[in-house]
Motif scaffolding. Structure first.
Motif, mmCIF file in Angstrom:
data_model
loop_
_atom_site.group_PDB
_atom_site.id
_atom_site.type_symbol
_atom_site.label_atom_id
_atom_site.label_comp_id
_atom_site.label_asym_id
_atom_site.label_seq_id
_atom_site.Cartn_x
_atom_site.Cartn_y
_atom_site.Cartn_z
ATOM 1 N N UNK A 1 80.708 -74.230 49.923
ATOM 2 C CA UNK A 1 80.191 -73.536 48.760
ATOM 3 C C UNK A 1 80.441 -74.410 47.542
ATOM 4 N N UNK A 2 79.443 -74.622 46.730
ATOM 5 C CA UNK A 2 79.574 -75.486 45.556
ATOM 6 C C UNK A 2 79.917 -74.715 44.295
ATOM 7 N N UNK A 3 79.602 -73.425 44.254
ATOM 8 C CA UNK A 3 79.868 -72.650 43.042
ATOM 9 C C UNK A 3 81.355 -72.341 42.895
ATOM 10 N N UNK A 4 81.816 -72.265 41.654
ATOM 11 C CA UNK A 4 83.158 -71.770 41.390
ATOM 12 C C UNK A 4 83.162 -70.284 41.687
ATOM 13 N N UNK A 24 82.811 -82.075 46.431
ATOM 14 C CA UNK A 24 83.615 -81.164 47.260
ATOM 15 C C UNK A 24 84.991 -81.014 46.620
ATOM 16 N N UNK A 25 85.512 -79.800 46.593
ATOM 17 C CA UNK A 25 86.774 -79.518 45.927
ATOM 18 C C UNK A 25 87.891 -80.419 46.442
ATOM 19 N N UNK A 26 88.016 -80.532 47.735
ATOM 20 C CA UNK A 26 89.049 -81.367 48.355
ATOM 21 C C UNK A 26 88.922 -82.817 47.880
ATOM 22 N N UNK A 27 87.720 -83.361 47.929
ATOM 23 C CA UNK A 27 87.496 -84.745 47.506
ATOM 24 C C UNK A 27 87.815 -84.924 46.022
ATOM 25 N N UNK A 28 87.407 -83.955 45.212
ATOM 26 C CA UNK A 28 87.660 -84.037 43.783
ATOM 27 C C UNK A 28 89.137 -83.994 43.457
#
Length: 128
Positions: A1-4, A24-28
């Motif tokens: 999922x891309x949305x916050x 991606x949250x993890x990558x960021x």
């Protein structure tokens, strides 16, 4: 999922329709940690560490708390013969769950605190 997203009082997921993660949250999170650690190792004698994180929880809860949980592993470039450092990723921060900017700000602060902790541990390894 891309949305916050954030969680409601009954555990339901609410989506910020107009706010998406750029990656991606993890990558960021790993990228941000690497950048923050690189800024702490600027003397040329040391190199920023390899960093890996495993997120188990990243929730903006209905009670106004951002909960970040997981594990991190770091190994400095000069510590090939030393076991990697590992530790818990545990951070709670008060937030406005209806404000996507506040959620991202709290995440950045959590990563900055973690970078300080990792940098101090790696410095200890380097000084041995």
């Amino acid at each position: 999922r891309r949305n916050l997203v954030h969680r409601g009082a009954l555990g339901e997921i609410h989506t910020f329709r107009h706010h998406v993660w750029g990656e991606r949250l993890h990558d960021g999170m790993e990228r941000m940690l690497r950048e923050q650690l690189a800024a702490r190792f600027t003397d040329g004698a040391q190199h920023p560490p390899f960093i890996r994180i495993e997120l188990t929880r990243f929730d903006a809860e209905h009670d106004g708390v951002l909960r970040v949980r997981g594990l991190w592993t770091a190994r400095g470039e000069r510590s090939r013969d030393v076991a990697p450092m590992r530790g818990p990723l545990f951070h709670d921060a008060e937030i406005d769950v209806h404000d996507a900017v506040d959620i991202v700000r709290a995440m950045s602060q959590a990563l900055s605190a973690l970078a300080d902790q990792i940098a101090a541990g790696l410095q200890e390894q380097y000084d041995r």
